[in-house]
Design a protein around this motif. Structure first.
Motif, PDB file in Angstrom:
ATOM      1  N   TYR A  32     -18.035  15.302 -28.285  1.00 38.07           N
ATOM      2  CA  TYR A  32     -17.208  13.706 -28.487  1.00 38.07           C
ATOM      3  C   TYR A  32     -18.837  13.093 -29.320  1.00 38.07           C
ATOM      4  O   TYR A  32     -19.921  13.514 -29.143  1.00 38.07           O
ATOM      5  CB  TYR A  32     -17.118  13.089 -27.194  1.00 38.07           C
ATOM      6  N   TYR A  34     -20.844   9.678 -29.311  1.00 40.38           N
ATOM      7  CA  TYR A  34     -20.967   8.526 -28.483  1.00 40.38           C
ATOM      8  C   TYR A  34     -21.681   7.382 -29.145  1.00 40.38           C
ATOM      9  O   TYR A  34     -22.728   7.856 -29.831  1.00 40.38           O
ATOM     10  CB  TYR A  34     -21.443   8.601 -26.984  1.00 40.38           C
ATOM     11  N   TYR A  36     -24.288   4.055 -28.246  1.00 43.65           N
ATOM     12  CA  TYR A  36     -24.791   2.880 -27.437  1.00 43.65           C
ATOM     13  C   TYR A  36     -25.594   2.231 -28.182  1.00 43.65           C
ATOM     14  O   TYR A  36     -26.318   2.611 -29.207  1.00 43.65           O
ATOM     15  CB  TYR A  36     -25.707   3.652 -26.133  1.00 43.65           C
ATOM     16  N   PRO A  44     -29.525   0.419 -21.686  1.00 41.60           N
ATOM     17  CA  PRO A  44     -28.533   0.872 -22.748  1.00 41.60           C
ATOM     18  C   PRO A  44     -27.198   0.336 -22.600  1.00 41.60           C
ATOM     19  O   PRO A  44     -26.720   0.372 -21.143  1.00 41.60           O
ATOM     20  CB  PRO A  44     -28.515   2.175 -23.223  1.00 41.60           C
ATOM     21  N   TYR A  46     -22.869   0.921 -23.411  1.00 46.11           N
ATOM     22  CA  TYR A  46     -21.891   1.821 -24.080  1.00 46.11           C
ATOM     23  C   TYR A  46     -21.003   0.916 -25.085  1.00 46.11           C
ATOM     24  O   TYR A  46     -20.992  -0.247 -24.736  1.00 46.11           O
ATOM     25  CB  TYR A  46     -21.020   2.212 -22.957  1.00 46.11           C
ATOM     26  N   HIS A  49     -16.763   5.498 -28.098  1.00 51.45           N
ATOM     27  CA  HIS A  49     -16.792   6.858 -28.259  1.00 51.45           C
ATOM     28  C   HIS A  49     -15.449   7.596 -28.962  1.00 51.45           C
ATOM     29  O   HIS A  49     -14.386   6.825 -29.072  1.00 51.45           O
ATOM     30  CB  HIS A  49     -17.117   7.837 -27.311  1.00 51.45           C
ATOM     31  N   ARG A  91     -21.999  14.822 -27.465  1.00 54.79           N
ATOM     32  CA  ARG A  91     -22.142  15.745 -26.222  1.00 54.79           C
ATOM     33  C   ARG A  91     -20.702  16.407 -25.756  1.00 54.79           C
ATOM     34  O   ARG A  91     -19.793  15.901 -26.113  1.00 54.79           O
ATOM     35  CB  ARG A  91     -22.384  14.794 -24.975  1.00 54.79           C
ATOM     36  N   ALA A  94     -18.192  16.658 -19.653  1.00 57.89           N
ATOM     37  CA  ALA A  94     -18.680  15.979 -18.369  1.00 57.89           C
ATOM     38  C   ALA A  94     -19.383  17.098 -17.887  1.00 57.89           C
ATOM     39  O   ALA A  94     -19.439  18.242 -17.835  1.00 57.89           O
ATOM     40  CB  ALA A  94     -17.746  15.704 -17.400  1.00 57.89           C
ATOM     41  N   ILE A  99     -28.327  12.964 -24.171  1.00 57.55           N
ATOM     42  CA  ILE A  99     -29.728  13.023 -24.575  1.00 57.55           C
ATOM     43  C   ILE A  99     -29.707  11.857 -25.683  1.00 57.55           C
ATOM     44  O   ILE A  99     -28.941  12.242 -26.526  1.00 57.55           O
ATOM     45  CB  ILE A  99     -30.018  14.362 -24.921  1.00 57.55           C
TER      46      ILE A  99
ATOM     47  N   TYR B  33     -27.517   9.047 -13.106  1.00 61.25           N
ATOM     48  CA  TYR B  33     -28.296   9.680 -14.084  1.00 61.25           C
ATOM     49  C   TYR B  33     -29.755   8.881 -13.847  1.00 61.25           C
ATOM     50  O   TYR B  33     -29.509   7.636 -13.754  1.00 61.25           O
ATOM     51  CB  TYR B  33     -27.719   9.630 -15.532  1.00 61.25           C
ATOM     52  N   TYR B  35     -33.189   8.158 -15.872  1.00 62.29           N
ATOM     53  CA  TYR B  35     -34.008   8.067 -17.276  1.00 62.29           C
ATOM     54  C   TYR B  35     -35.163   7.430 -17.027  1.00 62.29           C
ATOM     55  O   TYR B  35     -35.416   6.430 -16.356  1.00 62.29           O
ATOM     56  CB  TYR B  35     -33.219   7.574 -18.390  1.00 62.29           C
ATOM     57  N   PHE B  45     -34.542  11.658 -20.516  1.00 61.05           N
ATOM     58  CA  PHE B  45     -33.564  12.083 -19.524  1.00 61.05           C
ATOM     59  C   PHE B  45     -34.502  12.842 -18.330  1.00 61.05           C
ATOM     60  O   PHE B  45     -35.265  13.530 -18.438  1.00 61.05           O
ATOM     61  CB  PHE B  45     -32.587  13.078 -19.711  1.00 61.05           C
ATOM     62  N   TYR B  48     -29.556  14.349 -13.363  1.00 64.20           N
ATOM     63  CA  TYR B  48     -28.385  14.022 -13.230  1.00 64.20           C
ATOM     64  C   TYR B  48     -27.816  14.602 -11.780  1.00 64.20           C
ATOM     65  O   TYR B  48     -27.899  15.833 -11.561  1.00 64.20           O
ATOM     66  CB  TYR B  48     -27.480  14.823 -14.270  1.00 64.20           C
ATOM     67  N   LEU B  91     -34.854   4.002 -15.396  1.00 66.23           N
ATOM     68  CA  LEU B  91     -33.122   3.570 -15.717  1.00 66.23           C
ATOM     69  C   LEU B  91     -32.408   4.329 -14.876  1.00 66.23           C
ATOM     70  O   LEU B  91     -32.753   5.633 -14.945  1.00 66.23           O
ATOM     71  CB  LEU B  91     -32.847   3.346 -17.195  1.00 66.23           C
ATOM     72  N   GLY B  98     -14.606  12.658 -14.544  1.00 70.57           N
ATOM     73  CA  GLY B  98     -13.514  12.996 -15.446  1.00 70.57           C
ATOM     74  C   GLY B  98     -14.069  12.331 -16.876  1.00 70.57           C
ATOM     75  O   GLY B  98     -13.215  12.401 -17.896  1.00 70.57           O
ATOM     76  N   GLU B  99     -15.345  12.186 -16.886  1.00 76.55           N
ATOM     77  CA  GLU B  99     -15.903  12.020 -18.546  1.00 76.55           C
ATOM     78  C   GLU B  99     -15.292  13.238 -19.145  1.00 76.55           C
ATOM     79  O   GLU B  99     -15.383  14.202 -18.832  1.00 76.55           O
ATOM     80  CB  GLU B  99     -17.323  11.718 -18.422  1.00 76.55           C
ATOM     81  N   PRO B 100     -15.562  13.066 -20.386  1.00 75.04           N
ATOM     82  CA  PRO B 100     -16.156  12.181 -21.264  1.00 75.04           C
ATOM     83  C   PRO B 100     -15.372  11.030 -21.684  1.00 75.04           C
ATOM     84  O   PRO B 100     -15.728  10.311 -22.609  1.00 75.04           O
ATOM     85  CB  PRO B 100     -16.333  12.961 -22.630  1.00 75.04           C
ATOM     86  N   ASN B 101     -14.377  10.694 -21.206  1.00 76.84           N
ATOM     87  CA  ASN B 101     -13.627   9.573 -21.383  1.00 76.84           C
ATOM     88  C   ASN B 101     -14.004   8.116 -21.004  1.00 76.84           C
ATOM     89  O   ASN B 101     -13.485   7.308 -21.120  1.00 76.84           O
ATOM     90  CB  ASN B 101     -12.094   9.574 -21.084  1.00 76.84           C
ATOM     91  N   TYR B 102     -15.242   8.215 -20.261  1.00 75.39           N
ATOM     92  CA  TYR B 102     -15.828   6.993 -19.655  1.00 75.39           C
ATOM     93  C   TYR B 102     -17.337   6.851 -20.216  1.00 75.39           C
ATOM     94  O   TYR B 102     -17.877   7.857 -20.076  1.00 75.39           O
ATOM     95  CB  TYR B 102     -15.834   6.782 -18.148  1.00 75.39           C
ATOM     96  N   GLY B 103     -17.790   5.922 -20.385  1.00 76.89           N
ATOM     97  CA  GLY B 103     -19.264   5.580 -21.013  1.00 76.89           C
ATOM     98  C   GLY B 103     -19.924   5.497 -19.583  1.00 76.89           C
ATOM     99  O   GLY B 103     -19.398   5.369 -18.595  1.00 76.89           O
ATOM    100  N   TYR B 104     -21.485   5.498 -19.945  1.00 77.87           N
ATOM    101  CA  TYR B 104     -22.321   5.364 -18.634  1.00 77.87           C
ATOM    102  C   TYR B 104     -22.557   3.745 -18.770  1.00 77.87           C
ATOM    103  O   TYR B 104     -22.439   2.988 -19.686  1.00 77.87           O
ATOM    104  CB  TYR B 104     -23.609   5.797 -19.054  1.00 77.87           C
ATOM    105  N   PHE B 106     -25.489   1.374 -17.251  1.00 78.74           N
ATOM    106  CA  PHE B 106     -26.955   1.485 -16.888  1.00 78.74           C
ATOM    107  C   PHE B 106     -27.155   0.203 -15.987  1.00 78.74           C
ATOM    108  O   PHE B 106     -26.819  -0.951 -16.199  1.00 78.74           O
ATOM    109  CB  PHE B 106     -27.586   1.317 -18.035  1.00 78.74           C
ATOM    110  N   GLY B 107     -28.356   0.308 -15.169  1.00 77.66           N
ATOM    111  CA  GLY B 107     -29.011  -0.752 -14.369  1.00 77.66           C
ATOM    112  C   GLY B 107     -29.822  -1.403 -15.362  1.00 77.66           C
ATOM    113  O   GLY B 107     -30.158  -1.068 -16.629  1.00 77.66           O
TER     114      GLY B 107
END
Lengths: 110, 115
Positions: A32, A34, A36, A44, A46, A49, A91, A94, A99, B33, B35, B45, B48, B91, B98-104, B106-107
């Motif tokens: 995929y 992505y 960001y 960062p 999102y 994607h 990437r 899952a 990276i 994750y 970073y 990175f 994980y 971070l 069930g990714e990759p259909n969802y993004g991260y 971040f805090g």
């Protein structure tokens, strides 16, 4: 993961479309793309994607070439708040971490 | 919670001391994750988690760095015998299974300064 190549920096006038390119010539069929972005001093965020088809959401559009070797992130009407570093990442699945490379620094000016 | 929460937001410590950084992911996010980002640099990175296990800890820079996650929720990143080169923003991000259909998500990070 396949590597990506992005321009170091780009400029855009406020109100115009910002088109950010990304090359990923070694991308595999199940990888995929992505995008960001990181606004100064924040974590960062999102954006979007995609796998093969073009995608659009409330933030941006993602155009992926038919051979999947490159893509373009489009911010249709850039504002000053869109000034940020934009990261293009590929990437496979899952279970692996994203990276981040060096990204493109987009500067939007009035 | 509504977002990924990290604490403390800022930490100043003396060289040689140990520090613990905390991350509270979004409720229900099984992937977590860590970073770090040094001044003017990109994101590096570290590790994980999927649930409580860490299938990829390849980014931890030395054995002074460790992390754990308990109850599939809160994670702690520990740095022992801190050095000045450990100064960075740390971070944390979480995502749904069930990714990759969802993004991260971040805090806001913990800014660590080692003096």
């Amino acid at each position: 993961d396949a590597k990506t190549t992005q321009p170091t920096s780009m400029d855009c006038a406020e109100g115009r479309a910002a088109n950010l390119p990304c090359n990923h010539s070694t991308i595999s069929g199940n990888e995929y793309v992505y995008w960001y972005r990181q606004i100064h001093s924040q974590g960062p965020q999102y954006i979007i994607h995609g796998l093969k088809n073009n995608e659009t959401n409330e933030m941006a559009s993602l155009i992926i070439t038919e051979d999947r070797k490159s893509s373009t992130l489009i911010l249709p009407h850039a504002t000053l708040r869109d000034t940020a570093v934009y990261y293009c990442i590929v990437r496979v699945q899952a279970g692996t971490a994203l990276i981040f490379g060096k990204g493109t620094t987009l500067s939007v000016s009035s | 919670g509504a977002g990924v929460s990290q604490s403390p937001s800022n930490k100043v410590t003396e060289k040689g001391k140990d520090v613990e950084l905390r991350c509270d992911p979004i409720s229900g996010h099984t992937a977590l994750y860590w970073y770090r980002q040094s001044l003017g640099q990109g994101l590096e990175f570290l590790i994980y988690f999927q649930g409580n296990s860490a299938p990829d800890k390849s980014g931890l820079p030395s054995d002074r760095f460790s992390a754990e996650r308990t109850g599939g929720s809160v994670s702690t990143l520990t740095i022992q015998r801190t050095q000045q080169e450990d100064s960075a923003v740390y971070l944390c991000a979480s995502s749904l299974a069930g990714e990759p259909n969802y993004g991260y998500t971040f805090g806001s990070g913990t800014r660590l300064t080692v003096v």
